[in-house]
Design an enzyme around this catalytic site. Structure first.
Site, PDB file in Angstrom:
ATOM      1  N   HIS A   1      40.733  43.876  37.925  1.00  0.00           N
ATOM      2  CA  HIS A   1      39.674  43.090  38.583  1.00  0.00           C
ATOM      3  C   HIS A   1      38.635  42.721  37.548  1.00  0.00           C
ATOM      4  O   HIS A   1      38.337  43.531  36.655  1.00  0.00           O
ATOM      5  CB  HIS A   1      39.034  43.910  39.715  1.00  0.00           C
ATOM      6  CG  HIS A   1      38.301  43.070  40.698  1.00  0.00           C
ATOM      7  ND1 HIS A   1      37.040  42.593  40.461  1.00  0.00           N
ATOM      8  CD2 HIS A   1      38.670  42.585  41.911  1.00  0.00           C
ATOM      9  CE1 HIS A   1      36.656  41.865  41.496  1.00  0.00           C
ATOM     10  NE2 HIS A   1      37.631  41.841  42.385  1.00  0.00           N
TER      11      HIS A   1
ATOM     12  N   ASP B   1      44.078  43.546  46.922  1.00  0.00           N
ATOM     13  CA  ASP B   1      45.273  42.807  47.329  1.00  0.00           C
ATOM     14  C   ASP B   1      46.555  43.610  47.170  1.00  0.00           C
ATOM     15  O   ASP B   1      47.611  43.165  47.596  1.00  0.00           O
ATOM     16  CB  ASP B   1      45.369  41.503  46.548  1.00  0.00           C
ATOM     17  CG  ASP B   1      44.294  40.547  47.012  1.00  0.00           C
ATOM     18  OD1 ASP B   1      44.063  40.485  48.220  1.00  0.00           O
ATOM     19  OD2 ASP B   1      43.659  39.896  46.168  1.00  0.00           O
TER      20      ASP B   1
HETATM   21  C1  LIG Z   1      42.141  40.003  38.206  1.00  0.00           C
HETATM   22  C2  LIG Z   1      42.287  39.651  36.731  1.00  0.00           C
HETATM   23  C3  LIG Z   1      42.445  38.135  36.605  1.00  0.00           C
HETATM   24  C4  LIG Z   1      41.027  40.103  36.014  1.00  0.00           C
HETATM   25  O1  LIG Z   1      41.266  40.003  34.689  1.00  0.00           O
HETATM   26  P1  LIG Z   1      40.155  39.834  33.546  1.00  0.00           P
HETATM   27  O2  LIG Z   1      38.977  40.652  33.841  1.00  0.00           O
HETATM   28  O3  LIG Z   1      39.955  38.400  33.302  1.00  0.00           O
HETATM   29  O4  LIG Z   1      40.897  40.539  32.376  1.00  0.00           O
HETATM   30  P2  LIG Z   1      41.994  39.913  31.450  1.00  0.00           P
HETATM   31  O5  LIG Z   1      42.995  39.110  32.205  1.00  0.00           O
HETATM   32  O6  LIG Z   1      41.290  39.249  30.316  1.00  0.00           O
HETATM   33  O7  LIG Z   1      42.704  41.243  30.932  1.00  0.00           O
HETATM   34  C5  LIG Z   1      42.094  42.180  30.043  1.00  0.00           C
HETATM   35  C6  LIG Z   1      43.160  43.129  29.521  1.00  0.00           C
HETATM   36  O8  LIG Z   1      43.674  43.901  30.614  1.00  0.00           O
HETATM   37  C7  LIG Z   1      45.045  43.626  30.817  1.00  0.00           C
HETATM   38  N1  LIG Z   1      45.289  43.495  32.247  1.00  0.00           N
HETATM   39  C8  LIG Z   1      44.444  42.992  33.181  1.00  0.00           C
HETATM   40  N2  LIG Z   1      45.027  43.028  34.377  1.00  0.00           N
HETATM   41  C9  LIG Z   1      46.243  43.555  34.200  1.00  0.00           C
HETATM   42  C10 LIG Z   1      47.305  43.825  35.075  1.00  0.00           C
HETATM   43  N3  LIG Z   1      47.234  43.537  36.373  1.00  0.00           N
HETATM   44  N4  LIG Z   1      48.429  44.365  34.581  1.00  0.00           N
HETATM   45  C11 LIG Z   1      48.517  44.659  33.268  1.00  0.00           C
HETATM   46  N5  LIG Z   1      47.546  44.415  32.379  1.00  0.00           N
HETATM   47  C12 LIG Z   1      46.418  43.869  32.843  1.00  0.00           C
HETATM   48  C13 LIG Z   1      45.303  42.303  30.112  1.00  0.00           C
HETATM   49  O9  LIG Z   1      46.647  42.157  29.729  1.00  0.00           O
HETATM   50  C14 LIG Z   1      44.359  42.413  28.937  1.00  0.00           C
HETATM   51  O10 LIG Z   1      44.939  43.269  27.995  1.00  0.00           O
HETATM   52  P3  LIG Z   1      44.700  43.044  26.412  1.00  0.00           P
HETATM   53  O11 LIG Z   1      43.213  43.128  26.221  1.00  0.00           O
HETATM   54  O12 LIG Z   1      45.463  44.143  25.796  1.00  0.00           O
HETATM   55  O13 LIG Z   1      45.236  41.672  26.124  1.00  0.00           O
HETATM   56  C15 LIG Z   1      43.531  40.377  36.140  1.00  0.00           C
HETATM   57  O14 LIG Z   1      43.356  41.763  36.213  1.00  0.00           O
HETATM   58  C16 LIG Z   1      44.826  39.939  36.805  1.00  0.00           C
HETATM   59  O15 LIG Z   1      45.347  38.851  36.492  1.00  0.00           O
HETATM   60  N6  LIG Z   1      45.370  40.795  37.712  1.00  0.00           N
HETATM   61  C17 LIG Z   1      46.610  40.490  38.390  1.00  0.00           C
HETATM   62  C18 LIG Z   1      46.368  39.508  39.536  1.00  0.00           C
HETATM   63  C19 LIG Z   1      45.576  40.107  40.659  1.00  0.00           C
HETATM   64  O16 LIG Z   1      45.913  41.158  41.193  1.00  0.00           O
HETATM   65  N7  LIG Z   1      44.521  39.382  41.068  1.00  0.00           N
HETATM   66  C20 LIG Z   1      43.706  39.745  42.216  1.00  0.00           C
HETATM   67  C21 LIG Z   1      42.339  40.137  41.832  1.00  0.00           C
HETATM   68  S1  LIG Z   1      41.441  40.726  43.228  1.00  0.00           S
END
Ligand SMILES: CC(C)(COP(=O)(O)OP(=O)(O)OC[C@H]1O[C@@H](n2cnc3c(N)ncnc32)[C@H](O)[C@@H]1OP(=O)(O)O)[C@@H](O)C(=O)NCCC(=O)NCCS
Length: 400
Positions: free
Chosen positions: A278, A332
């Protein structure tokens, strides 16, 4: 001042502007409003609606009472709650022409598009241009909250070739929605569980769909247009689509023995685990904790759902591998499993999210228009200046 910009190359223009103004892609960390609707602390896992912790609301409140709290900044007394509940109950029906509109939509279309189209069309039946009129505000909110579940259930049935099921006034908000989907009065425990899911999804500070609704609200557009803008934004896979993707992932995994190899392979390929992580929460999402307890009761103990067993194992292995990076199951992760078990098609999960979040969108709409300022952000121009117009015959490839 814009008139001072003399640079003629994009690089020079961008760097001179960037010196004066800091650019924050996606407006990350930029406050776009003052609000007293909800508060989140991602470090400690705290979420409050109007100052009340989400755990308390999930345990003691109902979706309609929570909606009242979000809209009017206080818990209603019994008379107020009875009146609000009765007004919503009596406005659940949709006009036959809205049903006809839904019937005309392609059955392979996305349900969020059907919801957005039908909500925008509602605004043509219930003109609400005078957005500062308290009567317009109240009845628009009542209609949107009451009719969105009816629209969602109608499209769910009509696209399969089934007849629409009319709402039943003796059922509560969540129970009636499940009834309109299946034509069967649901088990009260399942209806209660859905009601709790709606409470948990009703509001979450300045997220993308809320911001989108507020931008539309700031133009003084009517509330049906505000909500249809927000629905369009919620549809995107980076926002409302994660519950569906989580269930798709669980189905792809298939069985408990495949969980660990699947996750290891996915992470090695730098793919994310759906329903994990998140932007705000660095500890486990408090809504996921509540949902997990509910799912445990219903899906593990009463229904012994294999999908839930699989989800539990994915969470266990996911926690083991990702908790060290502050990545945990989010709201979710379990909501999709619950909706699937309740009989909803996967592409409808985001519609249930919208049926809940409409309360938050409307609360922000009311807050925005009370002290309105048209949203008109700025940009950092990084294109050229002073280019001359070249007649077509003298352009490269021209036939001059
Ligand atoms: C929600 C989300 C977009 C937030 O991400 P964010 O704060 O922008 O963080 P990032 O996408 O930049 O990820 C940061 C790091 O954590 C990792 N990471 C984040 N979410 C992850 C996940 N669900 N599974 C594995 N690794 C994850 C990324 O790969 C990244 O790793 P790195 O620094 O080694 O490259 C992301 O966690 C995600 O895409 N989750 C899956 C989709 C989801 O469940 N969305 C609903 C949110 S309520």
């Amino acid at each position: 001042m814009k008139g001072d910009v003399k640079a003629t190359t994009p690089e020079a223009t961008a760097s001179s502007e960037a010196v004066r103004r800091e650019f924050s892609p996606g407006l990350a960390g930029v406050p776009a409003a003052r609000s007293s609707i909800s508060f989140v602390n991602g470090e400690t896992g705290l979420l409050e609606y109007r100052g009340i912790r989400i755990e308390e609301l999930a345990e003691h409140s109902s979706f309609l009472e929570t909606t009242y709290l979000l809209l009017y900044d206080r818990l209603p007394d019994q008379t107020e709650l009875d009146r609000f509940t009765s007004d919503v109950t009596q406005h659940r029906r949709i006009k036959y022409r809205i049903t006809d509109l839904i019937k005309c939509l392609p059955e392979q279309g996305h349900p969020m598009d059907a919801l957005q189209a039908a909500v925008a069309a509602l605004g043509m039946f219930y003109p609400a241009r005078h957005v500062l009129d308290p009567q317009v505000q109240y009845w628009s909110a009542v209609r949107l909250i009451a009719k969105m579940p009816t629209i969602v259930a109608a499209y769910h049935r009509l696209r399969r070739g089934d007849e629409q099921v009319q709402p039943r006034d003796d059922l509560d908000h969540a129970g009636n929605f499940l009834y309109m989907l299946t034509e069967t009065v649901p088990d009260p425990l399942i209806a209660k569980m859905l009601d709790t899911c709606l409470i948990l999804h009703a509001e979450h500070t300045m997220n993308a769909s809320t911001f989108s609704g507020m931008v539309t609200a700031s133009t003084l557009a009517d509330p049906y247009t505000v909500v249809s803008s927000a629905i369009g934004t919620l549809k995107g896979p980076l926002h409302g689509g994660a519950a569906q993707e989580t269930v798709d992932m669980l189905e792809e995994i298939g069985s408990v023995d495949h969980v660990r190899p699947y996750i290891m392979q996915r992470l090695a390929a730098k793919q994310k685990l759906m329903g994990f992580g998140h932007r705000i929460y660095k500890v486990k999402d408090p809504r996921a904790i509540i949902l997990q307890k509910l799912a445990q009761r219903l899906l593990a103990e009463s229904w012994r759902s294999p999908l839930y067993k699989l989800a539990e194992e994915v969470e266990r292995v996911g926690e083991e591998l990702l908790a060290g990076k502050g990545i945990h199951a989010n709201v979710d992760f379990y909501s999709g499993v619950l909706y699937k078990t309740m009989g909803l098609d996967e592409d409808f999960f985001t519609c249930v999210f919208a049926m809940a979040r409409v309360s938050g969108w409307l609360a922000h709409w009311l807050e925005q228009i009370k002290d309105n300022k048209l949203f008109r952000p700025d940009q950092i121009y990084d294109g050229p200046h002073g280019r001359g117009y070249v007649p077509i015959e003298r352009r490269p490839g021209g036939r001059g």
